[in-house]
Write a protein that holds these residues in place. Sequence first.
Motif, short mmCIF file in Angstrom:
data_model
loop_
_atom_site.label_atom_id
_atom_site.label_comp_id
_atom_site.label_asym_id
_atom_site.label_seq_id
_atom_site.Cartn_x
_atom_site.Cartn_y
_atom_site.Cartn_z
N SER A 103 0.82 -1.21 0.00
CA SER A 103 0.00 0.00 0.00
C SER A 103 0.85 1.27 0.00
O SER A 103 0.32 2.38 -0.03
CB SER A 103 -0.94 0.02 1.21
N THR A 105 3.67 1.81 2.29
CA THR A 105 4.43 2.04 3.52
C THR A 105 5.83 1.46 3.38
O THR A 105 5.97 0.30 2.98
CB THR A 105 3.72 1.37 4.72
N GLN A 150 2.60 10.50 10.26
CA GLN A 150 1.43 10.11 9.49
C GLN A 150 0.19 9.93 10.36
O GLN A 150 -0.87 9.52 9.87
CB GLN A 150 1.72 8.79 8.75
N SER A 175 -5.50 8.03 11.26
CA SER A 175 -4.78 7.99 9.99
C SER A 175 -5.55 8.73 8.89
O SER A 175 -4.97 9.48 8.10
CB SER A 175 -4.54 6.54 9.57
N MET A 176 -6.87 8.49 8.84
CA MET A 176 -7.70 9.15 7.83
C MET A 176 -7.70 10.66 8.01
O MET A 176 -7.64 11.42 7.03
CB MET A 176 -9.13 8.62 7.89
N SER A 179 -4.51 12.01 6.77
CA SER A 179 -4.54 12.01 5.30
C SER A 179 -5.36 13.17 4.77
O SER A 179 -4.99 13.83 3.79
CB SER A 179 -5.12 10.68 4.79
N ALA A 180 -6.49 13.44 5.43
CA ALA A 180 -7.35 14.54 5.00
C ALA A 180 -6.63 15.88 5.15
O ALA A 180 -6.74 16.77 4.29
CB ALA A 180 -8.65 14.54 5.81
N SER A 182 -3.39 16.36 5.05
CA SER A 182 -2.36 16.41 4.01
C SER A 182 -2.97 16.75 2.65
O SER A 182 -2.41 17.55 1.89
CB SER A 182 -1.64 15.06 3.93
N THR A 183 -4.14 16.17 2.38
CA THR A 183 -4.82 16.45 1.11
C THR A 183 -5.27 17.91 1.04
O THR A 183 -5.17 18.56 0.00
CB THR A 183 -6.03 15.52 0.95
N SER A 218 -11.11 15.38 0.23
CA SER A 218 -10.72 15.67 1.60
C SER A 218 -11.94 15.85 2.50
O SER A 218 -12.01 15.30 3.61
CB SER A 218 -9.84 16.92 1.65
N ILE A 221 -13.67 12.45 2.96
CA ILE A 221 -12.94 11.58 3.89
C ILE A 221 -13.20 12.00 5.33
O ILE A 221 -13.47 11.17 6.19
CB ILE A 221 -11.43 11.63 3.59
#
Length: 255
Positions: A103, A105, A150, A175-176, A179-180, A182-183, A218, A221
Amino acid sequence: MPGGRLTQQERQQIALGLTDGLAYAEIARKLERPTSTITREVLRNGGPTAYRADLAHRATQQRARRKEPAAPRDRGTPAQPHGRDAQAVRAYEEMFTTVLIQSGTPKMMARVMSCLTLTDTGSLTAAELVQRLQVSPASVSKAVAFLESQGMIRRERDERRRERYVVDNDIMYQSMMASARSTAHMVDIARQGVGVLGSGTPAATRLENIARFLDFVSESITRAAEQARDILHTQPEPPKDSTVGSQDVRGRSVG
């Protein structure tokens, strides 16, 4: 020969399967081998992106010549609780690690993440990770720094003032959300580019489309993660003999 050592021809088939993007289970079925055999073979010889049949076969022959009649090392893994099959747990950990690598990592980060996730306490010290994974403290430190950035793990101090690395029960939510964030940052950068390149130009239009797409993703999510945690998040019942305090488990109670 399902129970014997892998042949060079079988290793070539494994390499071809990896090149074709086949899952380990599918490669195993083609060779009539256990999936755990294929998983161990690949991870032992460079991982799915670096596996080479000839090199793997030569390395196995060299290991066989060096092998002494002694019990294999268990990487410092303690006896398994809850009546678990230690061999099955090790095979699953390798499979879980492989999925993380596939994935995106990095390998060492995936190994640390897998080790923490599959530990009942959800937390280990640097020394414990070094012992379990048989790697250097520097490797663990680098992996932990990446995972923390992360939003995958966090740090805390235990009663002995040792730093512990913790995977929370709402790990995927954390984690989500990371990620959001970062997006969303990428959205801002793309829109800055629109101003630099000139609104309405082909390049600026491309960036604007990127910004709109990522902005929508984003927000989606974030909304989905919040809803999922509200509906699905549960806490395991603590073991009756557990001495872990409430500060070792984050997340909300259900009921």
